[in-house]
Write an enzyme that holds these catalytic residues in place. Structure first.
Site, PDB file in Angstrom:
ATOM      1  N   GLY A 100      56.082  25.660  55.514  1.00  0.00           N
ATOM      2  CA  GLY A 100      55.882  26.871  54.719  1.00  0.00           C
ATOM      3  C   GLY A 100      55.629  28.081  55.587  1.00  0.00           C
ATOM      4  N   GLY A 117      54.858  31.119  54.518  1.00  0.00           N
ATOM      5  CA  GLY A 117      54.144  32.156  53.769  1.00  0.00           C
ATOM      6  C   GLY A 117      52.974  32.675  54.589  1.00  0.00           C
ATOM      7  N   PHE A 118      52.016  33.299  53.924  1.00  0.00           N
ATOM      8  CA  PHE A 118      50.903  33.892  54.667  1.00  0.00           C
ATOM      9  C   PHE A 118      50.121  32.844  55.456  1.00  0.00           C
ATOM     10  CE2 PHE A 118      51.529  37.246  51.420  1.00  0.00           C
ATOM     11  CZ  PHE A 118      51.707  38.310  52.283  1.00  0.00           C
ATOM     12  N   GLU A 131      51.186  43.699  36.148  1.00  0.00           N
ATOM     13  CA  GLU A 131      52.118  44.533  36.920  1.00  0.00           C
ATOM     14  C   GLU A 131      53.477  44.607  36.239  1.00  0.00           C
ATOM     15  OE1 GLU A 131      52.005  42.197  40.432  1.00  0.00           O
ATOM     16  OE2 GLU A 131      50.318  43.278  41.318  1.00  0.00           O
ATOM     17  N   ASP A 180      47.764  28.564  48.886  1.00  0.00           N
ATOM     18  CA  ASP A 180      47.644  28.246  47.465  1.00  0.00           C
ATOM     19  C   ASP A 180      47.539  26.755  47.184  1.00  0.00           C
ATOM     20  OD1 ASP A 180      47.853  30.912  47.033  1.00  0.00           O
ATOM     21  OD2 ASP A 180      49.805  30.860  46.045  1.00  0.00           O
ATOM     22  N   ALA A 217      46.794  36.564  48.876  1.00  0.00           N
ATOM     23  CA  ALA A 217      47.301  36.646  50.243  1.00  0.00           C
ATOM     24  C   ALA A 217      46.189  36.686  51.307  1.00  0.00           C
ATOM     25  CB  ALA A 217      48.228  37.859  50.378  1.00  0.00           C
TER      26      ALA A 217
END
Lengths: 429, 429
Positions: free
Chosen positions: B14, B16-17, B174, B303, B319
């Site tokens: 992964g 991601g962050f 949002e 996550d 994040a």
């Protein structure tokens, strides 16, 4: 729009340069106009190769037709695909079954790829006409390097690092030059098992020279510039076969997992339903005022029109010619509305330019010839100037400035069908 | 990399962050690192809703992982999808059948949509986790207005102009706020048969309030700001059915052709193959140092990790938390390499912020609460600051400045499956 219902109805098929320019020039005319397009945007096609090669994002070179035309109250934009024209009943049928009546018709649906009787090549050698094509090509080009990196078989790896662009016209030259730059500079240091700079980028032209529409001297300069960028240029030998493993150049099979088709376009098949003779490329030979022979209320403009210049040469399939034809049709229809006849269309040739890659281009302005860096600046200025919309121009300039200094490309993002290209993403539909 | 072959191998799943931050902190560490991801890019997920609502292009919020890590010589980036983990054999199997051995594993494959046992809703109510999701959603949202315009049946037209966002967390808020802005402002004057401002945008939250992770006062302010933007907010009643015609809110059926799922996420199913108990959302309850119970060489971050804060509350799936966990795992592995044990992970909560729409946001900084315009500026500054990469920040700022002054959205381009959404484009594949 009820108060408009008694006005004559102009149906414009295609929101490219020809259709959009005709529509805009008819602002305020006593007409109801429907602009029909398969997509919701006008596309600045001259920069499409930049989207395919990850230099620009799709929205950078496209603008919604509705937005461009929002203040022109005599226009209605319609998303849909025309499937046939009935000139006698003055009716166009759409893919969803709807029929649209017209008093005047402007057919400006452009051109599409042509594989000249080898339609089975299409799956192995995608072309470049729409934004979807460009994103598909981007994915193919970027994934080829990923596949090569993951490969352990040397032959297979070499095939993934072998690229061919078929067709030495402006699109082929742009794609080949930019791809060589990506392999040599952009991807530098990013892989651990391959050297992207070892990729073989070959431009294959069956005719005797690249950029055949330019003076011979500029073709030769373009070839030299391409070779300097790392492109192998092959001329005079046709591609005789393409499959998933490679292509056949004359009698020689060349392994290549990525072949791009930039060799031929054919007119939109919609023209066939006009019931008039078409030329070999499927274009409509039109009257001097751009109307269809025997159908004075039907006009054809842009890549779909076969028009001769005063010197007997064909008007080329380029954006400035499409805009001029669009404007001419608008003037012709205004004349008709007043019972007058339109003057014949005359193409004003402002010159010919093609970009090759980083700091390389060729420009031919009626015999005044430029090549190299100066030509590239000229090309850049002209294209940024003509890009529709204030915002796009700024973003494009910014992306280019960044690409220029960093050798990087802003849009190197693989989209669609799952990042690894093997499985579709788990996406609800 | 042959001279590295005797170094221990860390496999990071992964980019991601969590995964990317861990990898970067381990620059120079005596490890071989492989970073595996299904896509070729790191995604700035907090702005994904902007791509879905046509404010930003996909490449604006993504950067190629290879490019980010090109100078970190102990890392190899690999495009691929992990399908199972064998912790005993220290092996991960990929979708293409390859097996990768590891000495240390960081599982940071994040979360995906969850329909809580109603997987048949997926096709009617797409979610938002990847760039492909965002482009799919963009197409659905923009096409709904096109369909309404082309419709002649008033009931059908109303259904195309009826939108529901299910889930009142930050993403739902949002999306609802931005969609209301599009309907009321962006599309103004562009249609001839519908008034886009008449579109009904409903945010549906089953719980008692929107933005439940914020203090109650800010939830109420957020609701008022949403209503001011034109969003109907429904709380306390669950959605009980979704199909192609609409959704059922409690017992009442509401016609709506566009339903968006922002209600739930579940951890990546990969966690199941670890063979340890998971929590209800499928996350891995980890040890204080973020390793898996009984598997000290396997870490989970982002996550996918279920971690408690000192006060007993769960570390949120945001994040900043993922970055902190990633960094912590890097420090823990460095400690292990030196024979030491890692300290327990401590989450530093810098506050909570959510944007609502044009000039509206809520910010909670440990009791210091902001809402409205000032909160929006705060949100904007924080997000632009954290966007990876110089170029992206500039382009994003430019797009936003333009969007702010013009109410326009730069990326209103319908891509994929043919512009009219009915037929696939004639695209060779």
């Amino acid at each position: 729009m009820n108060h408009h219902n008694r006005l004559p109805h102009l149906l414009v098929i295609g929101g490219g340069f020809a259709g959009l320019w005709a529509t805009r020039v008819l602002a305020g005319a006593p007409l109801r106009i429907t602009l029909l397009d398969r997509s919701n945007h006008h596309l600045f096609q001259p920069l499409l190769y930049q989207v395919a090669t990850a230099g620009l994002s799709a929205p950078d070179i496209a603008a919604p037709l509705r937005h461009i035309l929002r203040r022109q109250r005599n226009v209605e934009v319609r998303l849909g695909e025309a499937t046939s024209i009935d000139p006698a009943r003055r009716q166009v049928v759409l893919a969803d079954g709807t029929a649209l009546d017209f008093d005047y018709l402007l057919l400006a649906s452009g051109a599409t790829h042509a594989y000249f009787g080898n339609d089975h090549w299409a799956g192995h050698a995608p072309g470049l006409k729409s934004l979807d094509d460009a994103l598909h090509l981007r994915r193919r080009l970027l994934l080829a390097f990923e596949r090569a990196e993951a490969c352990t078989d040397p032959g297979e790896r070499a095939a993934w690092l072998s690229f061919a662009i078929v067709g030495g016209g402006p699109t082929g030259v742009e794609l080949a030059g930019t791809l060589a730059e990506i392999a040599r500079h952009t991807l530098k240091d990013e892989f651990r098992h391959i050297d992207p700079a070892s990729a073989r980028v070959r431009l294959v032209e069956a005719g005797p020279r690249v950029l055949a529409s330019f003076p011979e001297e500029l073709s030769h300069r373009a070839r030299r510039q391409l070779e300097k960028l790392g492109v192998e240029v092959s001329t005079g030998v046709p591609v005789t076969a393409i499959d998933g493993a490679g292509y056949r150049l004359g009698d020689v099979f060349v392994p290549a997992r990525t072949v791009v088709w930039a060799a031929g376009v054919a007119a939109s098949p919609l023209a066939r339903s006009l019931g008039v003779p078409l030329d070999r490329a499927g274009r409509v030979p039109v009257e001097p005022d751009l109307s269809v022979p025997g159908q004075p209320h039907v006009f054809v403009a842009g890549d779909l029109a076969a028009v001769k210049q005063a010197n007997g040469a064909a008007v080329p399939g380029v954006a400035p010619a499409a805009k001029q034809m669009g404007r001419h049709v608008a003037v012709a229809i205004r004349a008709r509305l007043q019972g007058a006849n339109a003057r014949p269309f005359r193409y004003r040739d402002f010159g010919n330019l093609a970009t090759i890659g980083r700091m390389a281009a060729v420009v031919d302005l009626h015999g005044f010839k430029l090549s190299g860096l100066l030509a590239w600046w000229f090309w850049l200025a002209a294209h940024v100037f003509f890009l529709i919309g204030f915002r796009n121009r700024l973003v494009v300039l910014l992306n280019w400035a960044w690409a220029y200094w960093s050798y990087q490309r802003a849009a190197r993002i693989i989209l669609g069908k799952g990042g690894d290209g093997e499985r579709p993403p788990a996406k609800p539909e």
